[in-house]
Motif scaffolding. Structure first.
Motif, PDB file in Angstrom:
ATOM      1  N   MET A 243     -22.361  -7.059   8.854  1.00 29.51           N
ATOM      2  CA  MET A 243     -21.602  -5.875   8.443  1.00 29.51           C
ATOM      3  C   MET A 243     -20.489  -5.575   9.433  1.00 29.51           C
ATOM      4  SD  MET A 243     -24.320  -3.231   6.713  1.00 29.51           S
ATOM      5  CE  MET A 243     -25.728  -3.413   7.807  1.00 29.51           C
ATOM      6  N   ALA A 244     -20.758  -5.807  10.711  1.00 28.15           N
ATOM      7  CA  ALA A 244     -19.723  -5.584  11.722  1.00 28.15           C
ATOM      8  C   ALA A 244     -18.560  -6.543  11.535  1.00 28.15           C
ATOM      9  CB  ALA A 244     -20.324  -5.736  13.119  1.00 28.15           C
ATOM     10  N   LEU A 245     -18.847  -7.808  11.196  1.00 25.60           N
ATOM     11  CA  LEU A 245     -17.773  -8.764  10.932  1.00 25.60           C
ATOM     12  C   LEU A 245     -16.922  -8.315   9.734  1.00 25.60           C
ATOM     13  CD1 LEU A 245     -19.666 -12.160  11.393  1.00 25.60           C
ATOM     14  CD2 LEU A 245     -17.907 -11.197  12.890  1.00 25.60           C
ATOM     15  N   LEU A 246     -17.586  -7.808   8.710  1.00 21.24           N
ATOM     16  CA  LEU A 246     -16.868  -7.305   7.545  1.00 21.24           C
ATOM     17  C   LEU A 246     -15.938  -6.161   7.935  1.00 21.24           C
ATOM     18  CD1 LEU A 246     -16.297  -6.842   4.534  1.00 21.24           C
ATOM     19  CD2 LEU A 246     -18.411  -5.499   4.432  1.00 21.24           C
ATOM     20  N   VAL A 247     -16.453  -5.227   8.713  1.00 24.30           N
ATOM     21  CA  VAL A 247     -15.642  -4.081   9.129  1.00 24.30           C
ATOM     22  C   VAL A 247     -14.464  -4.539   9.996  1.00 24.30           C
ATOM     23  CG1 VAL A 247     -15.663  -2.004  10.574  1.00 24.30           C
ATOM     24  CG2 VAL A 247     -17.455  -2.362   8.887  1.00 24.30           C
ATOM     25  N   GLY A 248     -14.679  -5.551  10.821  1.00 24.37           N
ATOM     26  CA  GLY A 248     -13.575  -6.091  11.602  1.00 24.37           C
ATOM     27  C   GLY A 248     -12.489  -6.662  10.723  1.00 24.37           C
ATOM     28  N   SER A 249     -12.870  -7.364   9.663  1.00 20.04           N
ATOM     29  CA  SER A 249     -11.879  -7.926   8.737  1.00 20.04           C
ATOM     30  C   SER A 249     -11.138  -6.831   7.977  1.00 20.04           C
ATOM     31  CB  SER A 249     -12.565  -8.878   7.749  1.00 20.04           C
ATOM     32  OG  SER A 249     -13.090 -10.007   8.422  1.00 20.04           O
ATOM     33  N   LEU A 250     -11.866  -5.799   7.566  1.00 15.23           N
ATOM     34  CA  LEU A 250     -11.222  -4.675   6.899  1.00 15.23           C
ATOM     35  C   LEU A 250     -10.274  -3.951   7.850  1.00 15.23           C
ATOM     36  CD1 LEU A 250     -14.347  -3.306   4.992  1.00 15.23           C
ATOM     37  CD2 LEU A 250     -12.300  -4.261   3.912  1.00 15.23           C
ATOM     38  N   GLY A 251     -10.684  -3.839   9.111  1.00 15.87           N
ATOM     39  CA  GLY A 251      -9.831  -3.202  10.107  1.00 15.87           C
ATOM     40  C   GLY A 251      -8.564  -3.994  10.364  1.00 15.87           C
ATOM     41  N   LYS A 252      -8.668  -5.322  10.333  1.00 13.98           N
ATOM     42  CA  LYS A 252      -7.471  -6.164  10.514  1.00 13.98           C
ATOM     43  C   LYS A 252      -6.463  -5.912   9.391  1.00 13.98           C
ATOM     44  CE  LYS A 252      -5.036 -10.224   9.919  1.00 13.98           C
ATOM     45  NZ  LYS A 252      -3.871  -9.798  10.724  1.00 13.98           N
ATOM     46  N   ILE A 253      -6.950  -5.838   8.158  1.00 12.15           N
ATOM     47  CA  ILE A 253      -6.067  -5.551   7.026  1.00 12.15           C
ATOM     48  C   ILE A 253      -5.429  -4.173   7.201  1.00 12.15           C
ATOM     49  CG2 ILE A 253      -5.957  -5.220   4.523  1.00 12.15           C
ATOM     50  CD1 ILE A 253      -8.448  -7.081   4.348  1.00 12.15           C
ATOM     51  N   ALA A 254      -6.252  -3.200   7.588  1.00 13.77           N
ATOM     52  CA  ALA A 254      -5.746  -1.840   7.779  1.00 13.77           C
ATOM     53  C   ALA A 254      -4.675  -1.790   8.856  1.00 13.77           C
ATOM     54  CB  ALA A 254      -6.905  -0.908   8.138  1.00 13.77           C
ATOM     55  N   ARG A 255      -4.891  -2.525   9.953  1.00 14.14           N
ATOM     56  CA  ARG A 255      -3.903  -2.541  11.035  1.00 14.14           C
ATOM     57  C   ARG A 255      -2.572  -3.107  10.544  1.00 14.14           C
ATOM     58  NH1 ARG A 255      -4.532   0.171  15.359  1.00 14.14           N
ATOM     59  NH2 ARG A 255      -6.386  -0.903  16.110  1.00 14.14           N
ATOM     60  N   ASP A 256      -2.629  -4.213   9.810  1.00 13.29           N
ATOM     61  CA  ASP A 256      -1.395  -4.829   9.310  1.00 13.29           C
ATOM     62  C   ASP A 256      -0.668  -3.904   8.342  1.00 13.29           C
ATOM     63  OD1 ASP A 256      -1.860  -7.074  10.799  1.00 13.29           O
ATOM     64  OD2 ASP A 256      -2.404  -8.372   9.126  1.00 13.29           O
ATOM     65  N   ILE A 257      -1.417  -3.300   7.435  1.00 12.78           N
ATOM     66  CA  ILE A 257      -0.780  -2.416   6.458  1.00 12.78           C
ATOM     67  C   ILE A 257      -0.151  -1.218   7.159  1.00 12.78           C
ATOM     68  CG2 ILE A 257      -1.235  -0.813   4.551  1.00 12.78           C
ATOM     69  CD1 ILE A 257      -3.283  -2.815   3.506  1.00 12.78           C
ATOM     70  N   ALA A 258      -0.863  -0.643   8.120  1.00  8.21           N
ATOM     71  CA  ALA A 258      -0.334   0.510   8.841  1.00  8.21           C
ATOM     72  C   ALA A 258       0.966   0.156   9.562  1.00  8.21           C
ATOM     73  CB  ALA A 258      -1.362   1.026   9.839  1.00  8.21           C
ATOM     74  N   LEU A 259       1.030  -1.027  10.151  1.00  7.44           N
ATOM     75  CA  LEU A 259       2.247  -1.460  10.830  1.00  7.44           C
ATOM     76  C   LEU A 259       3.386  -1.686   9.835  1.00  7.44           C
ATOM     77  CD1 LEU A 259       0.687  -3.949  13.417  1.00  7.44           C
ATOM     78  CD2 LEU A 259       1.783  -1.747  13.931  1.00  7.44           C
ATOM     79  N   MET A 260       3.060  -2.290   8.709  1.00 10.67           N
ATOM     80  CA  MET A 260       4.087  -2.562   7.701  1.00 10.67           C
ATOM     81  C   MET A 260       4.515  -1.293   6.956  1.00 10.67           C
ATOM     82  SD  MET A 260       2.589  -6.173   6.234  1.00 10.67           S
ATOM     83  CE  MET A 260       3.995  -6.609   5.203  1.00 10.67           C
ATOM     84  N   ALA A 261       3.708  -0.234   7.079  1.00 12.80           N
ATOM     85  CA  ALA A 261       4.025   1.033   6.416  1.00 12.80           C
ATOM     86  C   ALA A 261       4.802   1.987   7.315  1.00 12.80           C
ATOM     87  CB  ALA A 261       2.726   1.701   5.960  1.00 12.80           C
ATOM     88  N   GLN A 262       5.013   1.622   8.587  1.00  9.70           N
ATOM     89  CA  GLN A 262       5.815   2.476   9.452  1.00  9.70           C
ATOM     90  C   GLN A 262       7.203   2.681   8.856  1.00  9.70           C
ATOM     91  OE1 GLN A 262       4.802   1.985  13.995  1.00  9.70           O
ATOM     92  NE2 GLN A 262       5.007  -0.051  13.077  1.00  9.70           N
ATOM     93  N   PHE A 263       7.763   3.853   9.069  1.00  6.85           N
ATOM     94  CA  PHE A 263       9.059   4.175   8.462  1.00  6.85           C
ATOM     95  C   PHE A 263      10.120   3.141   8.813  1.00  6.85           C
ATOM     96  CE2 PHE A 263      13.246   6.170   8.687  1.00  6.85           C
ATOM     97  CZ  PHE A 263      13.368   6.651   7.408  1.00  6.85           C
ATOM     98  N   GLU A 264      10.098   2.679  10.068  1.00  5.69           N
ATOM     99  CA  GLU A 264      11.117   1.740  10.518  1.00  5.69           C
ATOM    100  C   GLU A 264      10.989   0.376   9.854  1.00  5.69           C
ATOM    101  OE1 GLU A 264       9.049   3.426  12.377  1.00  5.69           O
ATOM    102  OE2 GLU A 264      10.264   4.793  13.600  1.00  5.69           O
ATOM    103  N   VAL A 265       9.792   0.078   9.334  1.00  2.00           N
ATOM    104  CA  VAL A 265       9.547  -1.202   8.664  1.00  2.00           C
ATOM    105  C   VAL A 265       9.611  -1.014   7.152  1.00  2.00           C
ATOM    106  CG1 VAL A 265       7.924  -3.130   8.393  1.00  2.00           C
ATOM    107  CG2 VAL A 265       8.124  -1.946  10.613  1.00  2.00           C
ATOM    108  N   GLY A 266       8.790  -0.101   6.633  1.00  2.00           N
ATOM    109  CA  GLY A 266       8.905   0.344   5.250  1.00  2.00           C
ATOM    110  C   GLY A 266       8.601  -0.677   4.176  1.00  2.00           C
ATOM    111  N   GLU A 267       7.794  -1.673   4.503  1.00  2.00           N
ATOM    112  CA  GLU A 267       7.528  -2.734   3.526  1.00  2.00           C
ATOM    113  C   GLU A 267       6.351  -2.408   2.602  1.00  2.00           C
ATOM    114  OE1 GLU A 267       9.195  -6.371   6.366  1.00  2.00           O
ATOM    115  OE2 GLU A 267       7.035  -6.045   6.159  1.00  2.00           O
ATOM    116  N   LEU A 268       5.423  -1.606   3.078  1.00  2.00           N
ATOM    117  CA  LEU A 268       4.241  -1.249   2.296  1.00  2.00           C
ATOM    118  C   LEU A 268       4.002   0.252   2.382  1.00  2.00           C
ATOM    119  CD1 LEU A 268       1.695  -4.016   3.424  1.00  2.00           C
ATOM    120  CD2 LEU A 268       3.084  -3.998   1.341  1.00  2.00           C
TER     121      LEU A 268
END
Length: 407
Positions: A243-268
């Motif tokens: 379950m911890a490995l799963l949460v780590g993978s979900l967290g990786k996706i969340a980190r990428d989306i959050a970075l791509m959603a920053q106003f300066e990037v604005g891709e997602l």
């Protein structure tokens, strides 16, 4: 099991599943199944079993009182069994002596947690399946759409957004596969009495304990453990690690989306819904709250699993403190895992993708670099190579996802 700061990081279903009432209800399921199995092999009278089974209804018990008394008793099972015996005696005095026969407090608690965990895993699997399916759909839709690949947080080359989504999906599919296999081993009936021998469950010279275990496993739809796992916690903790490995993978996706959603990037951007991701004083803000929940889980879950690993050196046939520490960590672990899975399933199902902004960011990098570097590393045509790989990865992951059996 929750606080004001815990609730929004999990789900109402998970919070309810680990409520005091649901845990007591699961323990009563164990007691009813035990009586049913023991009567089937002639270990206790059928009339006694019927009285016990009929009394194992959570509405007949003062759950809050049982919880209060567990503090002094050192186990929730002790006041529960006492209350069950007293309640059975009101209807059938002779049957009260057969309540909880030949078993012990850890048997009822561990089996109850196995039952609740199975239900929690079913909810987790459905949301992760939904997240993975959404990613595979995005991967197919954007297989050839160019986006900057980034290393060390800087532009590195060109990939396709579809390949990025396929790369997010693959670990989720693998986690579902591993969780299914690990859960099949970990979710077992716990039955062994005080020292794991089932010595009391005999009639004459005939040992009936193994038959009782088999009947209970079939009744509760849990694995029939070959022996008591009171202090053999490897399969159980292995489930937590998965379950911890799963949460780590979900967290990786969340980190990428959050970075791509920053106003300066604005891709997602996360789905736009009333009341979602607002700020208390800045109406223009659009906070990625689903990513926040998944990232919070990725911070907390490793600590809970570390605690579970630390509890594994348990004394002899019953632990003093370590098992109890494990019990305290387990609900929080599953509540965090389901919170992460639900958050990302919701975000990915309605993820907003701005391919024009992706191209604009790529063009901005191209404008700053020499022509030979642009041609070799930042040619949008490189996305076509990524598209071929994307489609093959999507096909593999889709087949693997379809082969999984959801609870």
């Amino acid at each position: 099991m929750s606080s004001i700061f815990e609730g929004f990081l999990s789900t109402p279903e998970a919070l309810d599943l680990f409520s005091e009432r649901k845990i007591v209800e699961a323990m009563l399921r164990f007691e009813a199944s035990l009586a049913r199995a023991q009567a089937s092999v002639g270990l206790i009278p059928d009339s006694a079993a019927q009285s016990i089974i009929g009394t194992c209804k959570v509405d007949l018990f003062d759950v809050a009182k049982i919880v209060r008394e567990s503090v002094r008793a050192g186990s929730i099972a002790i006041p529960l069994v006492k209350s069950l015996k007293e309640t059975v005696a009101l209807f059938n005095k002779e049957a009260a002596g057969f309540v909880h026969f030949g078993t012990t407090s850890q048997d009822v608690v561990d089996t109850a947690l196995a039952l609740i965990t199975r239900e929690a895993l079913g909810m987790i699997a459905k949301d992760v399946h939904k997240a993975a399916a959404a990613l595979l759909a995005l991967a197919g839709r954007h297989a050839a759409d160019p986006v900057l690949a980034r290393t060390f947080m800087q532009p590195a080359s060109v990939t396709s957004f579809g390949l990025k989504c396929a790369g997010w999906a693959a670990p989720l599919v693998r986690s579902l596969q591993r969780l299914q296999a690990t859960a099949a081993n970990a979710l077992s009936v716990q039955l062994g009495g005080a020292v794991g021998t089932l010595a009391q469950m005999k009639k004459g010279n005939k040992r009936l304990g193994p038959q009782v275990t088999a009947l209970m496993a079939a009744d509760l739809k849990l694995k029939e453990a070959p022996f008591a796992w009171h202090t053999q916690r490897d399969e159980w903790v292995a489930l937590a690690c998965e379950m911890a490995l799963l949460v780590g993978s979900l967290g990786k996706i969340a980190r990428d989306i959050a970075l791509m959603a920053q106003f300066e990037v604005g891709e997602l951007a996360e789905p736009l819904e009333p009341g979602r991701g607002g700020a208390s004083v800045m109406p223009h803000k659009r906070n990625p709250v689903s990513c926040m929940v998944a990232l919070a889980a990725a911070q907390r879950v490793p600590q809970r699993v570390a605690a579970l690993l630390a509890t594994m050196p348990q004394e002899h046939e019953r632990a003093l403190g370590n098992w109890q520490a494990e019990l305290a960590e387990w609900p929080g672990l599953l509540m965090s895992v389901h919170g992460s899975a639900r958050a990302m399933a919701q975000a990915l199902s309605g993820l907003q993708v701005d391919t024009q902004r992706m191209r604009a960011n790529l063009d901005a990098v191209r404008a700053e670099l020499p022509a030979d570097v642009v041609y070799e590393w930042f040619n949008p045509a490189l996305a076509q190579h990524a598209a071929t790989l994307t489609r093959s990865q999507v096909a593999l992951a889709t087949n693997a996802l379809a082969a999984l059996e959801l609870p």
